[in-house]
Scaffold this motif. Structure first.
Motif, PDB file in Angstrom:
ATOM      1  N   ALA A   1       0.831  -1.207   0.000  1.00 40.89           N
ATOM      2  CA  ALA A   1       0.000   0.000   0.000  1.00 40.89           C
ATOM      3  C   ALA A   1       0.864   1.256   0.000  1.00 40.89           C
ATOM      4  N   VAL A   2       2.002   1.224   0.695  1.00 35.06           N
ATOM      5  CA  VAL A   2       2.925   2.365   0.701  1.00 35.06           C
ATOM      6  C   VAL A   2       3.519   2.553  -0.702  1.00 35.06           C
ATOM      7  N   VAL A   3       3.936   1.466  -1.336  1.00 36.47           N
ATOM      8  CA  VAL A   3       4.484   1.563  -2.690  1.00 36.47           C
ATOM      9  C   VAL A   3       3.419   2.119  -3.636  1.00 36.47           C
ATOM     10  N   GLN A   4       2.187   1.662  -3.473  1.00 38.90           N
ATOM     11  CA  GLN A   4       1.097   2.153  -4.311  1.00 38.90           C
ATOM     12  C   GLN A   4       0.876   3.649  -4.112  1.00 38.90           C
ATOM     13  N   ALA A   5       0.915   4.100  -2.866  1.00 38.82           N
ATOM     14  CA  ALA A   5       0.740   5.529  -2.587  1.00 38.82           C
ATOM     15  C   ALA A   5       1.877   6.347  -3.191  1.00 38.82           C
ATOM     16  N   ILE A   6       3.093   5.828  -3.108  1.00 38.55           N
ATOM     17  CA  ILE A   6       4.237   6.508  -3.713  1.00 38.55           C
ATOM     18  C   ILE A   6       4.046   6.601  -5.219  1.00 38.55           C
ATOM     19  N   ALA A   7       3.632   5.499  -5.840  1.00 36.95           N
ATOM     20  CA  ALA A   7       3.413   5.482  -7.292  1.00 36.95           C
ATOM     21  C   ALA A   7       2.331   6.470  -7.708  1.00 36.95           C
ATOM     22  N   ALA A   8       1.240   6.514  -6.958  1.00 34.42           N
ATOM     23  CA  ALA A   8       0.152   7.434  -7.292  1.00 34.42           C
ATOM     24  C   ALA A   8       0.597   8.884  -7.154  1.00 34.42           C
ATOM     25  N   THR A   9       1.329   9.193  -6.097  1.00 37.25           N
ATOM     26  CA  THR A   9       1.832  10.550  -5.896  1.00 37.25           C
ATOM     27  C   THR A   9       2.808  10.931  -6.997  1.00 37.25           C
TER      28      THR A   9
END
Length: 102
Positions: free
Chosen positions: A33-41
């Motif tokens: 979920a952290v990697v996903q948030a980084i990717a989205a940002t």
């Protein structure tokens, strides 16, 4: 491997619907979920600034393919990669409310 078997699958593969990346539900997988948030940002910043992967790679020193893999959820970025991208963008990629690697 650091992290044991937790990183044997790419972050997007841990989502019930990998096609929904970077907005898939990854509640049971906090690291993904952290990697996903980084990717989205990161995707949002690139779009807002009209910055290409090649341009970000040149500015950050991070390989263009590594950036593409991060955006697509195909890799687990390391702390150095995130730090280099944040520095080049002068923006925080690590999501609020989680422990940042600082």
């Amino acid at each position: 491997m650091v992290g044991g078997r937790a990183r044997s699958a790419a972050p997007r593969e841990l989502a019930e619907d990998p096609q929904a990346w970077p907005y898939a539900d990854l509640t049971p997988h906090p690291a993904a979920a952290v990697v996903q948030a980084i990717a989205a940002t990161l995707a949002g910043i690139l779009a807002e600034r009209r910055l290409s992967l090649r341009g970000l790679a040149a500015a950050s020193g991070v390989n263009r393919q590594a950036i593409a893999d991060l955006l697509a959820g195909r890799s687990w970025p390391d702390v150095a990669t995130i730090a280099l991208l944040e520095t080049a963008l002068a923006a925080r990629l690590w999501p609020e409310g989680t422990s940042a690697p600082r």
